[in-house]
Scaffold this motif. Structure first.
Motif, PDB file in Angstrom:
ATOM      1  N   ALA A 150       0.813  -1.221   0.000  1.00 26.18           N
ATOM      2  CA  ALA A 150       0.000   0.000   0.000  1.00 26.18           C
ATOM      3  C   ALA A 150       0.844   1.267   0.000  1.00 26.18           C
ATOM      4  CB  ALA A 150      -0.929  -0.008   1.214  1.00 26.18           C
ATOM      5  N   SER A 151       0.201   2.328  -0.410  1.00 26.98           N
ATOM      6  CA  SER A 151       0.809   3.661  -0.431  1.00 26.98           C
ATOM      7  C   SER A 151       0.432   4.402   0.862  1.00 26.98           C
ATOM      8  CB  SER A 151       0.282   4.385  -1.669  1.00 26.98           C
ATOM      9  OG  SER A 151       0.707   5.700  -1.678  1.00 26.98           O
ATOM     10  N   TRP A 152       0.998   5.609   1.056  1.00 33.57           N
ATOM     11  CA  TRP A 152       0.855   6.301   2.331  1.00 33.57           C
ATOM     12  C   TRP A 152      -0.236   7.362   2.344  1.00 33.57           C
ATOM     13  CZ3 TRP A 152       1.367  11.295   0.994  1.00 33.57           C
ATOM     14  CH2 TRP A 152       2.164  11.584  -0.111  1.00 33.57           C
ATOM     15  N   ASN A 153      -0.750   7.764   1.174  1.00 33.98           N
ATOM     16  CA  ASN A 153      -1.588   8.980   1.193  1.00 33.98           C
ATOM     17  C   ASN A 153      -2.953   8.759   1.858  1.00 33.98           C
ATOM     18  OD1 ASN A 153      -2.054   7.413  -1.120  1.00 33.98           O
ATOM     19  ND2 ASN A 153      -2.858   9.140  -2.260  1.00 33.98           N
ATOM     20  N   LYS A 176       1.547  -5.171   3.327  1.00 30.33           N
ATOM     21  CA  LYS A 176       2.728  -4.331   3.545  1.00 30.33           C
ATOM     22  C   LYS A 176       2.312  -2.866   3.452  1.00 30.33           C
ATOM     23  CE  LYS A 176       5.762  -2.136   1.815  1.00 30.33           C
ATOM     24  NZ  LYS A 176       6.075  -0.890   2.519  1.00 30.33           N
ATOM     25  N   GLU A 189       5.874   2.578   4.607  1.00 31.99           N
ATOM     26  CA  GLU A 189       6.784   2.940   5.692  1.00 31.99           C
ATOM     27  C   GLU A 189       6.885   4.464   5.845  1.00 31.99           C
ATOM     28  OE1 GLU A 189       7.449   2.115   2.714  1.00 31.99           O
ATOM     29  OE2 GLU A 189       9.396   2.778   1.988  1.00 31.99           O
ATOM     30  N   GLY A 229       0.813   2.504  -5.784  1.00 31.68           N
ATOM     31  CA  GLY A 229       1.999   3.360  -5.683  1.00 31.68           C
ATOM     32  C   GLY A 229       2.267   4.043  -7.001  1.00 31.68           C
ATOM     33  N   ASN A 230       3.503   4.480  -7.197  1.00 36.76           N
ATOM     34  CA  ASN A 230       3.746   5.240  -8.428  1.00 36.76           C
ATOM     35  C   ASN A 230       4.158   4.330  -9.597  1.00 36.76           C
ATOM     36  OD1 ASN A 230       6.659   5.405  -9.040  1.00 36.76           O
ATOM     37  ND2 ASN A 230       6.777   6.287  -6.978  1.00 36.76           N
ATOM     38  N   LEU A 246      -1.917   2.823  -9.925  1.00 33.66           N
ATOM     39  CA  LEU A 246      -0.818   3.789 -10.045  1.00 33.66           C
ATOM     40  C   LEU A 246      -1.353   5.223 -10.092  1.00 33.66           C
ATOM     41  CD1 LEU A 246       1.165   1.721 -12.702  1.00 33.66           C
ATOM     42  CD2 LEU A 246       1.271   1.545 -10.196  1.00 33.66           C
ATOM     43  N   GLY A 247      -0.499   6.133 -10.494  1.00 39.66           N
ATOM     44  CA  GLY A 247      -0.907   7.551 -10.489  1.00 39.66           C
ATOM     45  C   GLY A 247      -0.655   8.200 -11.827  1.00 39.66           C
ATOM     46  N   CYS A 282      -4.390  10.493  -5.444  1.00 44.70           N
ATOM     47  CA  CYS A 282      -4.044  10.017  -6.793  1.00 44.70           C
ATOM     48  C   CYS A 282      -5.028  10.498  -7.841  1.00 44.70           C
ATOM     49  CB  CYS A 282      -3.962   8.507  -6.798  1.00 44.70           C
ATOM     50  SG  CYS A 282      -5.477   7.724  -6.233  1.00 44.70           S
ATOM     51  N   GLU A 304       3.649  13.984 -11.921  1.00 42.32           N
ATOM     52  CA  GLU A 304       2.457  14.098 -11.071  1.00 42.32           C
ATOM     53  C   GLU A 304       2.767  15.078  -9.943  1.00 42.32           C
ATOM     54  OE1 GLU A 304       1.475  10.317  -9.383  1.00 42.32           O
ATOM     55  OE2 GLU A 304      -0.330  11.058  -8.381  1.00 42.32           O
TER      56      GLU A 304
HETATM   57  P1  NAD Z   1       5.614   4.376  -3.920  1.00 42.93           P
HETATM   58  O1  NAD Z   1       5.470   3.635  -5.203  1.00 42.93           O
HETATM   59  O2  NAD Z   1       6.872   5.072  -3.617  1.00 42.93           O
HETATM   60  O3  NAD Z   1       5.333   3.392  -2.677  1.00 42.93           O
HETATM   61  C1  NAD Z   1       4.239   2.498  -2.642  1.00 42.93           C
HETATM   62  C2  NAD Z   1       4.630   1.240  -1.893  1.00 42.93           C
HETATM   63  O4  NAD Z   1       5.670   0.603  -2.605  1.00 42.93           O
HETATM   64  C3  NAD Z   1       5.156   1.490  -0.479  1.00 42.93           C
HETATM   65  O5  NAD Z   1       4.606   0.527   0.379  1.00 42.93           O
HETATM   66  C4  NAD Z   1       6.650   1.319  -0.632  1.00 42.93           C
HETATM   67  O6  NAD Z   1       7.250   0.785   0.523  1.00 42.93           O
HETATM   68  C5  NAD Z   1       6.784   0.339  -1.774  1.00 42.93           C
HETATM   69  N1  NAD Z   1       7.995   0.558  -2.564  1.00 42.93           N
HETATM   70  C6  NAD Z   1       8.551   1.734  -2.891  1.00 42.93           C
HETATM   71  N2  NAD Z   1       9.639   1.544  -3.644  1.00 42.93           N
HETATM   72  C7  NAD Z   1       9.772   0.210  -3.798  1.00 42.93           C
HETATM   73  C8  NAD Z   1      10.706  -0.614  -4.484  1.00 42.93           C
HETATM   74  N3  NAD Z   1      11.724  -0.115  -5.155  1.00 42.93           N
HETATM   75  N4  NAD Z   1      10.529  -1.956  -4.431  1.00 42.93           N
HETATM   76  C9  NAD Z   1       9.506  -2.487  -3.761  1.00 42.93           C
HETATM   77  N5  NAD Z   1       8.594  -1.751  -3.086  1.00 42.93           N
HETATM   78  C10 NAD Z   1       8.713  -0.419  -3.110  1.00 42.93           C
HETATM   79  O7  NAD Z   1       4.383   5.365  -3.946  1.00 42.93           O
HETATM   80  P2  NAD Z   1       3.935   6.356  -2.823  1.00 42.93           P
HETATM   81  O8  NAD Z   1       4.883   7.489  -2.755  1.00 42.93           O
HETATM   82  O9  NAD Z   1       3.621   5.594  -1.588  1.00 42.93           O
HETATM   83  O10 NAD Z   1       2.533   6.853  -3.403  1.00 42.93           O
HETATM   84  C11 NAD Z   1       2.413   7.850  -4.351  1.00 42.93           C
HETATM   85  C12 NAD Z   1       2.006   7.293  -5.687  1.00 42.93           C
HETATM   86  O11 NAD Z   1       0.967   6.347  -5.550  1.00 42.93           O
HETATM   87  C13 NAD Z   1       1.455   8.364  -6.596  1.00 42.93           C
HETATM   88  O12 NAD Z   1       1.891   8.134  -7.905  1.00 42.93           O
HETATM   89  C14 NAD Z   1      -0.045   8.168  -6.498  1.00 42.93           C
HETATM   90  O13 NAD Z   1      -0.759   8.669  -7.592  1.00 42.93           O
HETATM   91  C15 NAD Z   1      -0.119   6.687  -6.403  1.00 42.93           C
HETATM   92  N6  NAD Z   1      -1.365   6.265  -5.778  1.00 42.93           N
HETATM   93  C16 NAD Z   1      -2.271   5.613  -6.544  1.00 42.93           C
HETATM   94  C17 NAD Z   1      -3.476   5.250  -6.001  1.00 42.93           C
HETATM   95  C18 NAD Z   1      -4.502   4.516  -6.815  1.00 42.93           C
HETATM   96  O14 NAD Z   1      -5.463   4.035  -6.233  1.00 42.93           O
HETATM   97  N7  NAD Z   1      -4.359   4.419  -8.119  1.00 42.93           N
HETATM   98  C19 NAD Z   1      -3.762   5.542  -4.658  1.00 42.93           C
HETATM   99  C20 NAD Z   1      -2.803   6.191  -3.912  1.00 42.93           C
HETATM  100  C21 NAD Z   1      -1.598   6.558  -4.478  1.00 42.93           C
END
Ligand code: NAD
Length: 513
Positions: free
Chosen positions: A153-156, A179, A182, A229-230, A252-253, A285, A375
């Protein structure tokens, strides 16, 4: 449920169940030297995944009563930990309590209610049409769980984004490793400490992990991975999943465009856009990322946006309890750097100590400006002027496909044109964010904004393998001899006739349709 704190960090002591030479549940071919073997030997999470797989294979998660009991426990978690959730999200990113309760708790509860109300129906075998040869048999779709699934999961929206997929994964009968992000330390701690006392720890585990540990976690074979995540991390996840041919959902975003036509109620547009953009300090997102409108509309919108921002957050948004902060220093610096694009028309104030960025509107932007490349994910709304709707649509279509396209107009035909001539994960006409509140709508991206969908029944289906089943009777063997060798022209003729589809457009069929 177990928490990551129970497990040693990579490179330290190995958990039981994965010592060298030991056969694991996830070995293909009884522990033979496979790619998985190489990848997971000595992996600190292999024992956990192996134990969850054994629990899944025991069939424990399959009965309806078990799934319902676990889902009800998630409801109690939300009720009993409500105050802790509000406090943790406030500590992590000054999330206003209203926004936290609405998105983290109420929307998650909607998903839970929808699932609990419909689960017996969703789980049922779906009987399907049969052909001439199978008319007397049973043909159905069995709703099978995948097995052991991973949710990253993501943090927002740190509760919502792990809990809503978890609801669907449990409903579908899977074992799950969750997961959380963090980045939001207080919420991560709350999830890791509190959730295990609500759900069955044989089948559900929380792993607290940063990038390095998540990389090790991903070396294990999961049966499904759900990632939020992104897009660049999405590629890493998909690459790791490909090694095991594991199916994925990638939420994703990206940059969500918002077209505003010349014919609309400017005050209403300004309020709806400002709410969607500045909610959660812009860290959403599906927030509208940039407006596309004519120069005349921009001149009308700017005072209306200023008025909406003051109405929402007062003359100094920094003092408003209803306006959040950027999640961390790195993100603050990234968003602050985006302020150097174009010209600040509204806001623009920042405070690094508080990670505060005022609700801001930028104008005079070029497509090549940094803010138009990535973004925003912060409280900045950019405005790009276009001559007309056609130019706006061309602009949208020349870029990556977004998670959502927004269109505002008093003329429904204009909204429908934007819908028809663009492609995106979702669409919302004359408002922002609100499409996400409907559990009846699929939520997800397309292309660069993601792969797969969830919410409501779509979440259940995402975590379900739709297994096509045919159960034939043991008798009537004379019919089967028609397809057995030795073949003949006569047998082929009968098989051909049996396979022939009905002519839907014959006069007899048209008359009865
Ligand atoms: P992120 O991709 O950095 O992190 C997301 C998750 O991935 C975290 O749990 C992180 O620990 C893990 N992670 C990060 N890097 C990793 C790697 N190299 N290997 C394995 N795991 C890794 O994203 P973020 O900063 O948490 O969130 C922001 C992004 O998420 C934005 O692009 C946003 O648009 C997108 N988002 C999308 C939605 C959706 O529903 N589509 C919802 C919320 C956020």
């Amino acid at each position: 449920m177990e928490t990551g704190s129970v497990f040693p960090q990579p490179g330290t002591q190995q958990p039981p169940g994965n010592r060298a030479g030991e056969t694991r549940e996830d070995d293909d071919g009884g522990g033979k030297g496979t790619v998985e073997d190489d990848a997971t030997s000595g992996n600190p999470y292999a024992g956990l995944v192996s134990r969850l797989r054994a629990a899944w294979l025991s069939g424990k998660t399959r009965p309806l009563e078990y799934r319902v009991a676990q889902l009800e426990a998630l409801g109690r978690f939300l009720d009993e930990k409500k105050q802790d959730i509000l406090e943790a999200t406030a500590l992590d990113m000054s999330k206003p309590p209203f926004e936290a309760e609405y998105t983290e708790i109420l929307l998650s509860k909607n998903e839970l209610h929808e699932t609990l109300n419909n689960l017996p129906h969703w789980m049922k075998d779906e009987h399907v049409d049969r052909n001439l040869v199978t008319r007397l048999d049973s043909a159905f779709i069995r709703k099978d769980p995948y097995g052991v699934v991973l949710i990253i999961a993501s943090w927002n929206y740190p509760i919502h984004l792990f809990l809503v997929p978890l609801i669907g994964a449990i409903a579908a009968g899977n074992c799950v490793v969750v997961k959380p992000s963090e980045m939001t330390k207080n919420t991560e701690k709350l999830i890791a400490e509190a959730l295990p006392s609500y759900v069955d720890k044989d089948c559900f585990a929380v792993v607290t992990a940063g990038v390095q540990e998540t990389t090790r976690l991903l070396e294990n074979k999961f049966d499904f991975i759900f990632f939020t995540g992104n897009p660049s991390v999405g590629r890493i996840i998909m690459t790791a999943a490909a090694k095991h041919l594991t199916p994925v959902t990638l939420e994703l975003g990206g940059k969500n465009p918002c077209y505003v036509s010349d014919h609309c109620d400017v005050q209403n547009v300004a309020r709806r856009v400002a709410w969607g953009r500045f909610f959660n300090a812009g860290q959403t997102c599906i927030a509208p990322d940039y407006l596309l409108c004519s120069l005349e509309m921009q001149e009308k919108l700017l005072p209306a946006l200023r008025e909406a921002i003051t109405e929402f957050y007062g003359p100094n948004p920094r003092e408003s309890p209803d306006f959040g902060r950027i999640v961390g220093d790195k993100h603050f610096q990234r968003v602050q750097a985006l302020l150097r694009s174009g010209r600040v028309a509204i806001g623009g104030q920042t405070d690094e100590k508080e990670r505060y960025i005022a609700p801001t509107v930028l104008v005079d932007l070029q497509p090549s400006d940094l803010i138009m490349q990535e973004e925003i994910f912060g409280p900045i709304l950019s405005i790009v002027t276009v001559a007309n709707m056609d130019e706006a649509i061309d602009f949208i279509n020349s870029r990556e496909r977004p998670l959502v396209v927004y269109a505002f107009s008093s003329d429904d035909k204009v909204v429908n044109q934007v819908l028809e001539r663009t492609s995106s994960g979702g669409f919302c006409g004359n408002d922002t964010l609100m499409h996400v509140t409907l559990t009846s709508l699929p939520f997800g991206g397309i292309g660069n904004s993601g792969l797969g969908k969830y919410h409501g029944k779509f979440t259940f289906d995402t975590f379900t393998h739709h297994r096509g089943c045919l159960h034939r009777g043991m008798g009537r063997e004379a019919l089967n001899t028609l397809r057995y060798p030795p073949y003949s022209q006569q047998k082929l003729g009968i098989v051909r006739a049996a396979c022939e589809p009905p002519d839907l457009f014959s006069s007899a069929n048209v008359a009865t349709r």
